[in-house]
Design a protein around this motif. Structure first.
Motif, mmCIF file in Angstrom:
data_model
loop_
_atom_site.group_PDB
_atom_site.id
_atom_site.type_symbol
_atom_site.label_atom_id
_atom_site.label_comp_id
_atom_site.label_asym_id
_atom_site.label_seq_id
_atom_site.Cartn_x
_atom_site.Cartn_y
_atom_site.Cartn_z
ATOM 1 N N LYS A 155 0.832 -1.204 0.000
ATOM 2 C CA LYS A 155 0.000 0.000 0.000
ATOM 3 C C LYS A 155 0.867 1.254 0.000
ATOM 4 O O LYS A 155 0.481 2.283 -0.560
ATOM 5 N N ASN A 156 2.033 1.148 0.608
ATOM 6 C CA ASN A 156 2.929 2.298 0.641
ATOM 7 C C ASN A 156 3.532 2.584 -0.734
ATOM 8 O O ASN A 156 3.862 3.734 -1.044
ATOM 9 N N LEU A 157 3.676 1.552 -1.548
ATOM 10 C CA LEU A 157 4.142 1.760 -2.915
ATOM 11 C C LEU A 157 3.161 2.657 -3.658
ATOM 12 O O LEU A 157 3.560 3.623 -4.316
ATOM 13 N N GLN A 158 1.881 2.352 -3.555
ATOM 14 C CA GLN A 158 0.851 3.174 -4.194
ATOM 15 C C GLN A 158 0.842 4.581 -3.603
ATOM 16 O O GLN A 158 0.706 5.580 -4.329
ATOM 17 N N HIS A 159 1.002 4.662 -2.295
ATOM 18 C CA HIS A 159 1.017 5.967 -1.628
ATOM 19 C C HIS A 159 2.112 6.860 -2.211
ATOM 20 O O HIS A 159 1.857 8.030 -2.549
ATOM 21 N N PHE A 160 3.315 6.332 -2.325
ATOM 22 C CA PHE A 160 4.420 7.156 -2.806
ATOM 23 C C PHE A 160 4.320 7.426 -4.308
ATOM 24 O O PHE A 160 4.753 8.485 -4.777
ATOM 25 N N TYR A 161 3.726 6.508 -5.040
ATOM 26 C CA TYR A 161 3.465 6.783 -6.458
ATOM 27 C C TYR A 161 2.501 7.962 -6.560
ATOM 28 O O TYR A 161 2.716 8.883 -7.354
ATOM 29 N N ASP A 162 1.444 7.934 -5.744
ATOM 30 C CA ASP A 162 0.464 9.019 -5.765
ATOM 31 C C ASP A 162 1.078 10.352 -5.354
ATOM 32 O O ASP A 162 0.611 11.416 -5.780
ATOM 33 N N ARG A 163 2.135 10.296 -4.578
ATOM 34 C CA ARG A 163 2.809 11.519 -4.134
ATOM 35 C C ARG A 163 3.869 11.991 -5.134
ATOM 36 O O ARG A 163 4.498 13.011 -4.919
ATOM 37 N N GLY A 164 4.063 11.244 -6.228
ATOM 38 C CA GLY A 164 4.941 11.721 -7.286
ATOM 39 C C GLY A 164 6.258 10.994 -7.439
ATOM 40 O O GLY A 164 7.050 11.327 -8.333
ATOM 41 N N ILE A 165 6.523 9.998 -6.607
ATOM 42 C CA ILE A 165 7.763 9.231 -6.750
ATOM 43 C C ILE A 165 7.679 8.403 -8.025
ATOM 44 O O ILE A 165 6.713 7.675 -8.244
ATOM 45 N N ARG A 166 8.745 8.483 -8.858
ATOM 46 C CA ARG A 166 8.712 7.768 -10.127
ATOM 47 C C ARG A 166 9.843 6.760 -10.292
ATOM 48 O O ARG A 166 9.891 6.047 -11.279
ATOM 49 N N TYR A 167 10.761 6.695 -9.356
ATOM 50 C CA TYR A 167 11.674 5.558 -9.298
ATOM 51 C C TYR A 167 12.047 5.291 -7.849
ATOM 52 O O TYR A 167 11.972 6.191 -6.999
ATOM 53 N N ILE A 168 12.410 4.060 -7.573
ATOM 54 C CA ILE A 168 12.884 3.685 -6.244
ATOM 55 C C ILE A 168 14.220 2.969 -6.377
ATOM 56 O O ILE A 168 14.340 1.973 -7.104
ATOM 57 N N THR A 169 15.245 3.511 -5.712
ATOM 58 C CA THR A 169 16.524 2.820 -5.564
ATOM 59 C C THR A 169 16.299 1.778 -4.471
ATOM 60 O O THR A 169 16.072 2.140 -3.318
ATOM 61 N N LEU A 170 16.336 0.507 -4.812
ATOM 62 C CA LEU A 170 15.831 -0.534 -3.912
ATOM 63 C C LEU A 170 16.519 -0.539 -2.552
ATOM 64 O O LEU A 170 15.876 -0.777 -1.525
ATOM 65 N N ALA A 171 17.826 -0.311 -2.512
ATOM 66 C CA ALA A 171 18.559 -0.255 -1.237
ATOM 67 C C ALA A 171 19.581 0.865 -1.326
ATOM 68 O O ALA A 171 19.827 1.424 -2.398
ATOM 69 N N HIS A 172 20.205 1.172 -0.173
ATOM 70 C CA HIS A 172 21.275 2.162 -0.191
ATOM 71 C C HIS A 172 22.564 1.516 0.288
ATOM 72 O O HIS A 172 22.994 0.526 -0.288
ATOM 73 N N SER A 173 23.162 2.022 1.359
ATOM 74 C CA SER A 173 24.489 1.539 1.763
ATOM 75 C C SER A 173 24.458 0.323 2.682
ATOM 76 O O SER A 173 25.508 -0.214 3.026
ATOM 77 N N GLN A 174 23.256 -0.101 3.085
ATOM 78 C CA GLN A 174 23.101 -1.336 3.844
ATOM 79 C C GLN A 174 21.934 -2.129 3.256
ATOM 80 O O GLN A 174 21.008 -1.550 2.681
ATOM 81 N N SER A 175 21.970 -3.429 3.419
ATOM 82 C CA SER A 175 20.847 -4.241 2.975
ATOM 83 C C SER A 175 19.604 -3.851 3.770
ATOM 84 O O SER A 175 19.694 -3.533 4.958
ATOM 85 N N ASN A 176 18.467 -3.875 3.118
ATOM 86 C CA ASN A 176 17.214 -3.561 3.799
ATOM 87 C C ASN A 176 16.220 -4.694 3.603
ATOM 88 O O ASN A 176 16.607 -5.814 3.251
ATOM 89 N N HIS A 177 14.937 -4.435 3.805
ATOM 90 C CA HIS A 177 13.950 -5.514 3.703
ATOM 91 C C HIS A 177 13.616 -5.867 2.252
ATOM 92 O O HIS A 177 12.844 -6.796 2.007
ATOM 93 N N ILE A 178 14.241 -5.158 1.303
ATOM 94 C CA ILE A 178 13.970 -5.368 -0.119
ATOM 95 C C ILE A 178 15.134 -6.039 -0.833
ATOM 96 O O ILE A 178 14.943 -6.957 -1.636
ATOM 97 N N SER A 179 16.341 -5.579 -0.542
ATOM 98 C CA SER A 179 17.498 -5.996 -1.343
ATOM 99 C C SER A 179 18.801 -5.883 -0.569
ATOM 100 O O SER A 179 18.926 -5.087 0.372
ATOM 101 N N ASP A 180 19.783 -6.662 -1.009
ATOM 102 C CA ASP A 180 21.152 -6.488 -0.529
ATOM 103 C C ASP A 180 21.757 -5.249 -1.181
ATOM 104 O O ASP A 180 21.409 -4.888 -2.308
ATOM 105 N N SER A 181 22.692 -4.632 -0.457
ATOM 106 C CA SER A 181 23.406 -3.462 -0.954
ATOM 107 C C SER A 181 24.803 -3.848 -1.424
ATOM 108 O O SER A 181 25.447 -4.726 -0.850
#
Length: 398
Positions: A155-181
């Protein structure tokens, strides 16, 4: 110990030398006109976090940072993707603060557009960017750097799309709940998490671009297998010139990116462009650790003093152009663009590309290397717009 007066003089001389070097890079009237007459998209500028930490009105000239409206106009930048950057801290990933911070930074971008509606407008589609360009407005598009704010809820994916986010960098400098960094030696998921794999599909379906910058090689190839639409590397450069630096992309990854139809947006940060800059940073860190082990407290001017003895090896405009050349030679002109990382890489930017007023220098460099106007326009925006439109069209059908 270096005397303060000596230190100040040395730094002044170093800055003067650098300034003189930059003055030798002069964009022609044609290069300036081409930059200003073309939609110019930069897919990664870190203004949101910059003003979150230290607020400044970027609708006017500023004395710090790499971006403000007057400099953007001078450089021809009219469609920056502002990075909604979430630090890879446990307090954000594990304690539910990512969602709040992301929304606050999106609010700050909306505030800019509302405060100066004659200068800025929020862009949520390729059509918005094209129409706002015709209106003479600077489009504020947005990408999210670190998928932590999704917090495991589609649901948060839809929320941020509605707020104008058009790409997501899946992770940053540490692994998160989506992807390894790529920076994290703990490969928790050996690529994408089960939720991350589901998220890729949902991002395709909703029309959200998948950004493969920062993620591990295993995660990259899993995204390639799963994504039904072209992906982007919003601010990455090439491992060919920075051996062993997983944050950049190697040739096999570029070939996979071509098969996917995606685009790599070249990062300007010196450590992304040249191995010497990366080695310098590692040596500085090692020197600090050695001093601490001896029980000596680091002085406030330690970094500045170190720079006097060991000048930072800034990348050059020519070296940035080498990265673009290699992508074009290996996979073609249709798969490369600009993702500078302005306001995100500190004072490590190359000579000739120090802020958003500098894009005409890049255009001049491309002209000097015999790129046609048509191909330069692809690099400035055409390739990214193609990918964005393909993602939008796929979403309409799904």
């Amino acid at each position: 110990m270096i005397k303060l007066s000596t230190l100040v003089v040395a730094i002044s001389l170093a800055l003067t030398s650098q300034a003189q070097a930059e003055q030798t890079i002069t964009a022609s009237d044609k290069a300036i006109k081409l930059a200003k007459d073309t939609i110019l998209i930069d897919t990664h500028i870190d203004v949101p976090y910059r003003i979150h930490e230290n607020w400044v009105d970027v609708t006017k000239a500023t004395t710090d940072g790499d971006f403000d409206y007057p400099r953007a106009v001078k450089g021809g930048l009219n469609a920056p993707f502002m990075s909604i950057y979430i630090p890879a801290h446990l307090e954000f990933e594990d304690k539910g603060k990512s969602y709040q911070l992301a929304n606050q930074m999106i609010d700050s971008m909306e505030a800019i557009a509302q405060r100066a509606p004659d200068k800025f407008a929020i862009a949520s589609s390729s059509t918005d960017i094209e129409e706002q360009f015709k209106q003479g407005k600077l489009s504020i598009a947005m990408g999210m750097e670190n998928g932590s704010p999704i917090e495991g809820d589609m649901k948060n994916l839809q929320h941020f799309y509605d707020r104008g986010i058009r790409y997501i960098t899946l992770a940053h400098s540490q692994s998160n709940h989506i992807s390894d960094s790529s920076y994290d030696i703990r490969r928790k998921w050996k690529g994408l998490s089960p939720f991350g794999k589901e998220l890729v599909t949902e991002m395709n379906n909703i029309g959200m671009l998948i950004d493969v910058s920062h993620i591990s090689d295993d995660a990259f190839y899993q995204v390639m297998d799963l994504s039904k639409t072209p992906v982007i590397a919003s601010h990455s450069s090439l491992r060919k010139y920075t051996p062993g630096f997983e944050r950049n992309m190697n040739d096999d990854m570029l070939l996979a990116l071509k098969e996917n139809g995606g685009v790599i947006q070249i990062n300007f940060g010196s450590s992304f462009v040249t191995a010497k800059a990366g080695s310098w940073g590692k040596q500085l860190k090692s020197t600090k650790e050695s001093v601490k082990k001896d029980g000596t407290k680091l002085s406030k001017d330690f970094d500045a003093a170190y720079r006097v003895k060991n000048p930072y090896p800034f990348a050059s405009l020519e070296q940035v152009l080498d990265h673009i050349d290699h992508v074009v030679e290996l996979i073609g002109i249709d798969y490369v663009g600009i993702g500078s990382d302005y306001d995100g890489v500190g004072d490590s930017l190359p000579i000739g590309l120090k802020d958003v007023s500098s894009y005409p220098n890049l255009v001049q460099g491309l002209m000097d290397r015999d790129y046609s106007d048509k191909d330069i326009k692809k690099i400035l925006s055409g390739n990214l717009l193609r990918v964005l439109k393909q993602a939008q069209e796929y979403a309409k059908k799904h």
